[in-house]
Design a protein around this motif. Structure first.
Motif, PDB file in Angstrom:
ATOM      1  N   GLN A 176     -46.922 -14.171 -22.138  1.00  0.00           N
ATOM      2  CA  GLN A 176     -45.772 -14.732 -22.832  1.00  0.00           C
ATOM      3  C   GLN A 176     -45.553 -14.089 -24.201  1.00  0.00           C
ATOM      4  O   GLN A 176     -45.244 -14.751 -25.189  1.00  0.00           O
ATOM      5  CB  GLN A 176     -45.930 -16.250 -22.984  1.00  0.00           C
ATOM      6  N   GLY A 177     -45.738 -12.786 -24.261  1.00  0.00           N
ATOM      7  CA  GLY A 177     -45.494 -12.057 -25.490  1.00  0.00           C
ATOM      8  C   GLY A 177     -46.626 -12.094 -26.501  1.00  0.00           C
ATOM      9  O   GLY A 177     -46.564 -11.424 -27.536  1.00  0.00           O
ATOM     10  N   ALA A 178     -47.657 -12.875 -26.219  1.00  0.00           N
ATOM     11  CA  ALA A 178     -48.800 -12.953 -27.134  1.00  0.00           C
ATOM     12  C   ALA A 178     -49.920 -12.063 -26.619  1.00  0.00           C
ATOM     13  O   ALA A 178     -50.185 -12.011 -25.417  1.00  0.00           O
ATOM     14  CB  ALA A 178     -49.286 -14.391 -27.245  1.00  0.00           C
ATOM     15  N   THR A 179     -50.579 -11.380 -27.518  1.00  0.00           N
ATOM     16  CA  THR A 179     -51.679 -10.502 -27.129  1.00  0.00           C
ATOM     17  C   THR A 179     -52.939 -10.831 -27.927  1.00  0.00           C
ATOM     18  O   THR A 179     -52.869 -11.312 -29.063  1.00  0.00           O
ATOM     19  CB  THR A 179     -51.331  -9.020 -27.365  1.00  0.00           C
ATOM     20  N   SER A 180     -54.071 -10.588 -27.320  1.00  0.00           N
ATOM     21  CA  SER A 180     -55.345 -10.772 -28.010  1.00  0.00           C
ATOM     22  C   SER A 180     -56.345  -9.767 -27.463  1.00  0.00           C
ATOM     23  O   SER A 180     -56.227  -9.321 -26.317  1.00  0.00           O
ATOM     24  CB  SER A 180     -55.879 -12.201 -27.817  1.00  0.00           C
ATOM     25  N   SER A 181     -57.304  -9.435 -28.281  1.00  0.00           N
ATOM     26  CA  SER A 181     -58.329  -8.490 -27.834  1.00  0.00           C
ATOM     27  C   SER A 181     -59.628  -8.737 -28.579  1.00  0.00           C
ATOM     28  O   SER A 181     -59.638  -9.298 -29.678  1.00  0.00           O
ATOM     29  CB  SER A 181     -57.884  -7.038 -28.042  1.00  0.00           C
ATOM     30  N   GLN A 182     -60.707  -8.374 -27.930  1.00  0.00           N
ATOM     31  CA  GLN A 182     -62.007  -8.370 -28.592  1.00  0.00           C
ATOM     32  C   GLN A 182     -62.718  -7.087 -28.182  1.00  0.00           C
ATOM     33  O   GLN A 182     -62.672  -6.681 -27.021  1.00  0.00           O
ATOM     34  CB  GLN A 182     -62.834  -9.600 -28.217  1.00  0.00           C
ATOM     35  N   GLU A 183     -63.343  -6.458 -29.154  1.00  0.00           N
ATOM     36  CA  GLU A 183     -64.015  -5.186 -28.881  1.00  0.00           C
ATOM     37  C   GLU A 183     -65.352  -5.134 -29.603  1.00  0.00           C
ATOM     38  O   GLU A 183     -65.455  -5.506 -30.765  1.00  0.00           O
ATOM     39  CB  GLU A 183     -63.144  -4.016 -29.315  1.00  0.00           C
ATOM     40  N   ALA A 184     -66.365  -4.696 -28.876  1.00  0.00           N
ATOM     41  CA  ALA A 184     -67.708  -4.610 -29.448  1.00  0.00           C
ATOM     42  C   ALA A 184     -67.746  -3.559 -30.556  1.00  0.00           C
ATOM     43  O   ALA A 184     -67.212  -2.461 -30.404  1.00  0.00           O
ATOM     44  CB  ALA A 184     -68.717  -4.262 -28.359  1.00  0.00           C
ATOM     45  N   VAL A 185     -68.383  -3.919 -31.658  1.00  0.00           N
ATOM     46  CA  VAL A 185     -68.561  -2.981 -32.764  1.00  0.00           C
ATOM     47  C   VAL A 185     -70.039  -2.692 -33.007  1.00  0.00           C
ATOM     48  O   VAL A 185     -70.392  -1.779 -33.746  1.00  0.00           O
ATOM     49  CB  VAL A 185     -67.907  -3.516 -34.059  1.00  0.00           C
ATOM     50  N   LYS A 186     -70.907  -3.488 -32.352  1.00  0.00           N
ATOM     51  CA  LYS A 186     -72.347  -3.276 -32.509  1.00  0.00           C
ATOM     52  C   LYS A 186     -73.080  -3.844 -31.296  1.00  0.00           C
ATOM     53  O   LYS A 186     -72.738  -4.915 -30.809  1.00  0.00           O
ATOM     54  CB  LYS A 186     -72.857  -3.967 -33.780  1.00  0.00           C
ATOM     55  N   ILE A 187     -74.091  -3.105 -30.818  1.00  0.00           N
ATOM     56  CA  ILE A 187     -74.927  -3.563 -29.704  1.00  0.00           C
ATOM     57  C   ILE A 187     -76.389  -3.364 -30.066  1.00  0.00           C
ATOM     58  O   ILE A 187     -76.777  -2.304 -30.569  1.00  0.00           O
ATOM     59  CB  ILE A 187     -74.640  -2.768 -28.407  1.00  0.00           C
ATOM     60  N   VAL A 188     -77.189  -4.386 -29.817  1.00  0.00           N
ATOM     61  CA  VAL A 188     -78.638  -4.278 -29.968  1.00  0.00           C
ATOM     62  C   VAL A 188     -79.232  -4.580 -28.599  1.00  0.00           C
ATOM     63  O   VAL A 188     -79.070  -5.686 -28.075  1.00  0.00           O
ATOM     64  CB  VAL A 188     -79.185  -5.266 -31.018  1.00  0.00           C
ATOM     65  N   GLU A 189     -79.905  -3.590 -28.002  1.00  0.00           N
ATOM     66  CA  GLU A 189     -80.409  -3.714 -26.632  1.00  0.00           C
ATOM     67  C   GLU A 189     -81.881  -4.100 -26.584  1.00  0.00           C
ATOM     68  O   GLU A 189     -82.682  -3.641 -27.404  1.00  0.00           O
ATOM     69  CB  GLU A 189     -80.230  -2.382 -25.883  1.00  0.00           C
ATOM     70  N   GLU A 190     -82.199  -4.934 -25.587  1.00  0.00           N
ATOM     71  CA  GLU A 190     -83.581  -5.269 -25.256  1.00  0.00           C
ATOM     72  C   GLU A 190     -84.404  -5.710 -26.461  1.00  0.00           C
ATOM     73  O   GLU A 190     -85.566  -5.354 -26.616  1.00  0.00           O
ATOM     74  CB  GLU A 190     -84.273  -4.061 -24.589  1.00  0.00           C
TER      75      GLU A 190
END
Length: 218
Positions: A176-190
């Motif tokens: 309905q014309g609205a947008t949203s996003s999320q994107e990883a900027v940091k990852i710490v594994e295991e």
């Protein structure tokens, strides 16, 4: 005789190692990684940050989201935590100290899929995404990780997800014309996650998920 004894000990050691390995292997995995932490940037109708913590392949999970929203003339702030444990699922508004408590997830069907696919995480993930109506679009990198890109269009809404080891490293949504996003900027594994991250905050007022009214303690 000595050689036979050494041989027997070696065989015994291998058998014990295999048994321990089988015991450590979970029935299913929400993520193809034992533990981890991901930090996200939120943009669009919601701006802010989200932090994902998980342990034991996602058996324990916590998502902390904080920021501002601007949707169809409605503006405000949000400070939310969603926690998954083997006992229950919690969704809590930290600004209001109010939350909803739901039964623990039923992983029966997921466990059956893992058994059918011989524990192959990628096959189970593909099957689950396709069952949800998603179409595989190819692969792209997010934070230098090779992600499988999935897309879903339904009733005028569109969702695009970048998955890596079961982790949503990027999500784009429009409706309905609205947008949203999320994107990883940091990852710490295991890296072992302090279990305090999965603790339910004290002083929360629990409400009925259907009516929104406070639940009276018995």
């Amino acid at each position: 005789m000595k050689k036979l004894t050494i041989f027997a000990l070696a065989i015994g050691f291998i058998l014990c190692a295999n048994i321990l390995k089988a015991q450590d292997e979970p029935e299913f995995k929400n993520y193809n990684m034992i533990s981890g932490y991901v930090e996200y940037k939120l943009s669009g109708v919601q701006t802010g940050t989200q932090e994902l913590y998980f342990e034991e392949y996602g058996k324990y999970e916590a998502k902390y989201s904080k920021g501002e929203y601007d949707y169809m003339g409605q503006k405000g702030t949000f400070n939310q935590v969603n926690i998954i444990t083997p006992e229950a699922v919690y969704s809590i508004d930290l600004n209001k100290s109010q939350g909803v408590k739901l039964p623990a997830p039923d992983y029966t069907k997921v466990i059956e899929k893992f058994e059918t696919e011989g524990g192959d995480f990628d096959k189970v993930q593909d099957q689950s995404m396709k069952e949800g109506g998603f179409i595989k679009m190819g692969t792209e990198k997010v934070l230098d990780k090779d992600c499988v890109v999935w897309e879903l269009e339904k009733n005028g809404a569109k969702v695009k997800i970048w998955l890596w080891k079961g982790i949503e490293l990027k999500i784009e949504q429009s409706s309905q014309g609205a947008t949203s996003s999320q994107e990883a900027v940091k990852i710490v594994e295991e890296e072992a996650i302090p279990f305090v991250k999965f603790d339910v905050p004290s002083g929360v007022t629990w409400v009925d998920p259907k009516t929104g009214k406070p639940i009276k303690e018995k």
